[in-house]
Enzyme design. Structure first.
Site, short mmCIF file in Angstrom:
data_model
loop_
_atom_site.label_atom_id
_atom_site.label_comp_id
_atom_site.label_asym_id
_atom_site.label_seq_id
_atom_site.Cartn_x
_atom_site.Cartn_y
_atom_site.Cartn_z
CE LYS A 174 5.21 -54.12 47.48
NZ LYS A 174 5.45 -54.98 46.31
NE ARG B 150 25.92 -44.11 51.30
CZ ARG B 150 26.38 -42.88 51.07
NH1 ARG B 150 25.58 -41.84 51.20
NH2 ARG B 150 27.62 -42.69 50.71
CG HIS C 197 31.91 -44.21 52.33
ND1 HIS C 197 31.83 -44.85 51.11
CD2 HIS C 197 31.24 -43.03 52.18
CE1 HIS C 197 31.14 -44.09 50.27
NE2 HIS C 197 30.77 -42.99 50.90
#
Ligand code: CP
Length: 335
Positions: free
Chosen positions: A113, A134, A162
């Site tokens: 939204k 992530r 990462h």
């Protein structure tokens, strides 16, 4: 080997800022965000690996503990994941905690939204004690951490970092080969966009290792990272050809060409099948070496290699759960 005269002027890596901001308690990680491998030194890595080793022993003997009973993890994934999301969930549940899993596509959350990342994390911190994120944009984990009052763990920010993958990669090398110093480590594939390569390379500058970077020209390691490696005084070389490294490598770290990071798909098509690790190629490798891959693979390692005891990539996957159990316990002050 590359002649070293032509280096690509690639984008600078993201600066993750003041990384100790939320540190308040004894173990040095309690209450902290984990955004970048730059937060770790050899001493703290040894601490993480010792905790992960304990987690392995606990899982292999009793399977479950209630160390994090009553704690809640919010798992917020704006990009696809199998291993990272599943292993964080498994890690939390094996330690008795529970999970809010927003991992099956944020299209089912209020992000669809138009809700901002800032509002999403400010909402999740009302329910959860730690957030794993992530996101496709470099620096997104830093932004989330700035808004969240609970620890944020970076589970991959675009082509940035990462860090938990790099920790499990390094843990795997130590568990498989007994030590990290003295090894020759070859990284193969997409070194430009591969965030696992970026984070692991940074960690390896803390050790006495030789590094070999094997990639097509357009996927070479970012110059800023190459300079970090050189500044650390490591023995380093680049090449296009995996044949240059297969006989001497102790670790062959293979990566997927990251289609999702290319703006020009024609370029992706040119390089996507550049490397294939085959059973025939493995005959030339040392008897005691390991092949790693952060996975998913899309053809870089043939299935015929899987039965080779040197194929460590599924053991590597399992190590991810132990490392993430250790990290969750640490940031929640329970290690
Ligand atoms: N290695 C890794 O990050 O895998 P996933 O994308 O499946 O999480």
């Amino acid at each position: 080997m590359f002649n070293g005269t032509k280096e690509l002027a690639l984008e600078p890596l993201f600066h993750y800022g003041d990384l100790r901001r939320k540190s308040t308690k004894a173990n040095g990680f309690a209450g902290q965000d984990i955004l970048s491998v730059s937060q770790f030194d050899r001493e703290s890595l040894a601490y993480v690996f010792a905790r992960a080793h304990e987690m392995r022993q606990m899982v292999e003997t009793i399977g479950y503990a209630d160390l994090l009973k009553g704690y809640v993890l919010a798992c917020l994934f704006y990009e696809p994941s199998t291993r990272t999301s599943a292993s964080f969930i498994a890690a939390m549940e094996r330690l008795g905690g529970s999970v809010i899993p927003i991992t099956q596509g944020v299209q089912f959350s209020s992000v669809a939204k138009g809700e901002t990342l800032a509002d999403t994390v400010r909402t999740l911190e009302q329910y959860a004690d730690v957030i794993v994120l992530r996101h496709p944009e470099i620096g997104s984990a830093r932004i989330a951490a700035d808004y969240a009052g609970v620890p944020v763990i970076n589970a991959g920010d675009g082509a940035g970092e990462h860090p938990t993958q790099a920790l499990l990669d390094l843990f795997t090398i130590q568990e498989e080969l007994g030590a990290i110093d003295g090894l020759k480590i070859a990284m193969v594939g997409d070194l430009r966009y591969g965030r696992t390569v970026h984070s692991l390379t940074k960690l390896l500058t803390l050790y006495d290792v030789s590094l070999r970077f094997v990639s097509p020209e357009i996927l070479r390691l970012p110059l800023v990272l190459m300079n970090e490696v050189k500044d650390a005084g490591l023995d380093v070389r680049e090449t296009h050809d995996v044949a240059d490294v297969i006989e001497t490598a102790d670790v062959l770290y293979v990566t997927r060409v990251q289609k999702e990071r290319f703006t020009d798909l024609a370029q992706y098509e040119e390089v996507k099948g550049y490397y294939e690790i085959t059973a025939e190629l493995m005959q030339r490798a040392k008897p005691k070496m390991i092949v790693m891959h952060p996975l998913p693979r899309v053809g870089e390692i043939h299935y015929a290699v899987d039965s080779d005891p040197r194929a460590a990539y599924f053991r590597q996957v399992r190590n991810g759960m132990y490392i993430r159990m250790a990290l969750l316990a640490m940031v929640l002050g329970k290690a």
